[in-house]
Motif scaffolding. Structure first.
Motif, PDB file in Angstrom:
ATOM      1  N   PHE A 147      -8.896   5.342  -2.529  1.00 48.36           N
ATOM      2  CA  PHE A 147      -8.442   4.680  -1.310  1.00 48.36           C
ATOM      3  C   PHE A 147      -7.221   5.401  -0.750  1.00 48.36           C
ATOM      4  CE2 PHE A 147      -5.850   1.618   0.985  1.00 48.36           C
ATOM      5  CZ  PHE A 147      -6.765   1.007   1.816  1.00 48.36           C
ATOM      6  N   ALA A 148      -6.237   5.700  -1.613  1.00 46.80           N
ATOM      7  CA  ALA A 148      -4.996   6.337  -1.173  1.00 46.80           C
ATOM      8  C   ALA A 148      -5.263   7.722  -0.594  1.00 46.80           C
ATOM      9  CB  ALA A 148      -4.015   6.426  -2.332  1.00 46.80           C
ATOM     10  N   ARG A 149      -6.073   8.502  -1.272  1.00 49.13           N
ATOM     11  CA  ARG A 149      -6.365   9.851  -0.768  1.00 49.13           C
ATOM     12  C   ARG A 149      -7.060   9.791   0.596  1.00 49.13           C
ATOM     13  NH1 ARG A 149      -5.405  13.776  -4.552  1.00 49.13           N
ATOM     14  NH2 ARG A 149      -5.185  13.046  -6.692  1.00 49.13           N
ATOM     15  N   ASN A 150      -7.960   8.841   0.755  1.00 53.27           N
ATOM     16  CA  ASN A 150      -8.645   8.702   2.044  1.00 53.27           C
ATOM     17  C   ASN A 150      -7.672   8.249   3.139  1.00 53.27           C
ATOM     18  OD1 ASN A 150     -11.103   9.490   0.988  1.00 53.27           O
ATOM     19  ND2 ASN A 150     -11.757   7.412   0.542  1.00 53.27           N
ATOM     20  N   LEU A 151      -6.787   7.311   2.809  1.00 53.74           N
ATOM     21  CA  LEU A 151      -5.818   6.835   3.789  1.00 53.74           C
ATOM     22  C   LEU A 151      -4.825   7.942   4.148  1.00 53.74           C
ATOM     23  CD1 LEU A 151      -4.751   4.596   5.559  1.00 53.74           C
ATOM     24  CD2 LEU A 151      -3.412   3.770   3.610  1.00 53.74           C
ATOM     25  N   ILE A 152      -4.348   8.643   3.152  1.00 53.19           N
ATOM     26  CA  ILE A 152      -3.424   9.750   3.401  1.00 53.19           C
ATOM     27  C   ILE A 152      -4.077  10.788   4.305  1.00 53.19           C
ATOM     28  CG2 ILE A 152      -2.331  11.746   2.280  1.00 53.19           C
ATOM     29  CD1 ILE A 152      -1.692   9.774  -0.078  1.00 53.19           C
ATOM     30  N   ASP A 210      -0.964   7.252  -9.467  1.00 54.67           N
ATOM     31  CA  ASP A 210      -1.630   5.951  -9.566  1.00 54.67           C
ATOM     32  C   ASP A 210      -1.577   5.134  -8.287  1.00 54.67           C
ATOM     33  OD1 ASP A 210      -2.389   6.541 -12.095  1.00 54.67           O
ATOM     34  OD2 ASP A 210      -0.810   5.399 -13.072  1.00 54.67           O
ATOM     35  N   PHE A 211      -0.736   5.521  -7.339  1.00 59.76           N
ATOM     36  CA  PHE A 211      -0.688   4.907  -6.015  1.00 59.76           C
ATOM     37  C   PHE A 211      -0.543   3.393  -6.042  1.00 59.76           C
ATOM     38  CE2 PHE A 211      -2.787   8.956  -5.091  1.00 59.76           C
ATOM     39  CZ  PHE A 211      -1.911   9.431  -4.134  1.00 59.76           C
ATOM     40  N   TYR A 212       0.446   2.940  -6.765  1.00 58.36           N
ATOM     41  CA  TYR A 212       0.827   1.524  -6.667  1.00 58.36           C
ATOM     42  C   TYR A 212       1.311   1.262  -5.237  1.00 58.36           C
ATOM     43  CZ  TYR A 212       3.016  -2.856  -8.139  1.00 58.36           C
ATOM     44  OH  TYR A 212       3.358  -4.169  -8.278  1.00 58.36           O
ATOM     45  N   ILE A 213       2.111   2.204  -4.752  1.00 58.81           N
ATOM     46  CA  ILE A 213       2.580   2.203  -3.364  1.00 58.81           C
ATOM     47  C   ILE A 213       2.402   3.620  -2.833  1.00 58.81           C
ATOM     48  CG2 ILE A 213       4.636   2.110  -1.872  1.00 58.81           C
ATOM     49  CD1 ILE A 213       5.684  -0.149  -3.536  1.00 58.81           C
ATOM     50  N   ASN A 255       0.894  -5.353   4.078  1.00 59.33           N
ATOM     51  CA  ASN A 255       1.242  -4.671   2.831  1.00 59.33           C
ATOM     52  C   ASN A 255       2.255  -3.546   3.032  1.00 59.33           C
ATOM     53  OD1 ASN A 255      -0.719  -3.127   4.216  1.00 59.33           O
ATOM     54  ND2 ASN A 255      -1.300  -2.078   2.335  1.00 59.33           N
ATOM     55  N   VAL A 256       3.018  -3.589   4.118  1.00 62.81           N
ATOM     56  CA  VAL A 256       3.984  -2.535   4.407  1.00 62.81           C
ATOM     57  C   VAL A 256       5.391  -2.990   4.005  1.00 62.81           C
ATOM     58  CG1 VAL A 256       4.304  -3.248   6.821  1.00 62.81           C
ATOM     59  CG2 VAL A 256       4.767  -0.903   6.164  1.00 62.81           C
ATOM     60  N   ILE A 284       8.786   4.321   4.347  1.00 59.07           N
ATOM     61  CA  ILE A 284       7.751   3.322   4.625  1.00 59.07           C
ATOM     62  C   ILE A 284       6.809   3.354   3.434  1.00 59.07           C
ATOM     63  CG2 ILE A 284       5.784   2.660   6.063  1.00 59.07           C
ATOM     64  CD1 ILE A 284       7.175   3.917   8.446  1.00 59.07           C
ATOM     65  N   GLY A 285       6.581   2.204   2.836  1.00 55.65           N
ATOM     66  CA  GLY A 285       5.672   2.118   1.713  1.00 55.65           C
ATOM     67  C   GLY A 285       4.494   1.223   2.038  1.00 55.65           C
ATOM     68  N   LEU A 286       3.330   1.651   1.632  1.00 54.80           N
ATOM     69  CA  LEU A 286       2.125   0.833   1.777  1.00 54.80           C
ATOM     70  C   LEU A 286       1.703   0.389   0.387  1.00 54.80           C
ATOM     71  CD1 LEU A 286       0.233   3.056   4.354  1.00 54.80           C
ATOM     72  CD2 LEU A 286       1.468   0.928   4.797  1.00 54.80           C
ATOM     73  N   TYR A 287       1.916  -0.879   0.121  1.00 58.57           N
ATOM     74  CA  TYR A 287       1.593  -1.470  -1.171  1.00 58.57           C
ATOM     75  C   TYR A 287       0.084  -1.639  -1.241  1.00 58.57           C
ATOM     76  CZ  TYR A 287       1.331  -5.171  -4.695  1.00 58.57           C
ATOM     77  OH  TYR A 287       1.017  -5.918  -5.791  1.00 58.57           O
TER      78      TYR A 287
END
Length: 145
Positions: free
Chosen positions: A16-21, A42-45, A73-74, A107-110
């Motif tokens: 999910f994180a790699r796709n969003l990034i 692990d992309f917790y945030i 979630n920001v 800016i963090g995306l939880y």
């Protein structure tokens, strides 16, 4: 029981994180840690650095706009370790970069606990896009000092 599923849970977050990034790379006012396929995280945030000189609005105004568009979630601040009483006794120099990151740029995306679906990813990108498309209105309402 969760430990039996850890590889899947973390793997889903990584995907999910790699796709969003990848989707957020076109936003020139955002930068951050974009790991290669050979690095793990692990992309917790998902931590991003925001550049207000490219948008003309402060990070806090930008984050408030994301939240007002439904992005729940920001986060925009974290606990600087050097400000915690336990760590104040340790000698250190000025923490200017850390303070600037916390006060103006982070800016963090939880995503731990977020639905890791394509729909959630698309909605997140849509919110960022909508706010970017309305930067001129935000600049008019919140001129930078």
């Amino acid at each position: 029981k969760q430990t039996e599923r850890i590889e899947k849970l973390v793997g889903d977050r990584r995907t999910f994180a790699r796709n969003l990034i990848q989707e957020l790379k076109d936003f020139d006012f955002l930068s951050g840690y974009f790991p290669s396929d050979f690095n793990s995280h692990d992309f917790y945030i998902i931590g991003l650095r925001y550049d207000r000189t490219k948008t003309g609005i402060s990070r806090d105004v930008f984050v408030d706009a994301l939240k007002s568009e439904g992005l729940t979630n920001v986060v925009s601040r974290y606990s600087n370790l050097h400000n915690i009483d336990t760590f104040k006794e340790f000698p250190r120099g000025p923490m200017n970069n850390t303070e600037q990151l916390n006060n103006e740029q982070f800016i963090g995306l939880y995503i731990c606990g977020t639905k890791l679906s394509k729909t959630e990813l698309d909605l997140t990108v849509q919110v960022f896009t909508k706010v970017r498309e309305n930067l001129s209105e935000l600049r008019a309402l919140h001129p930078m000092k």
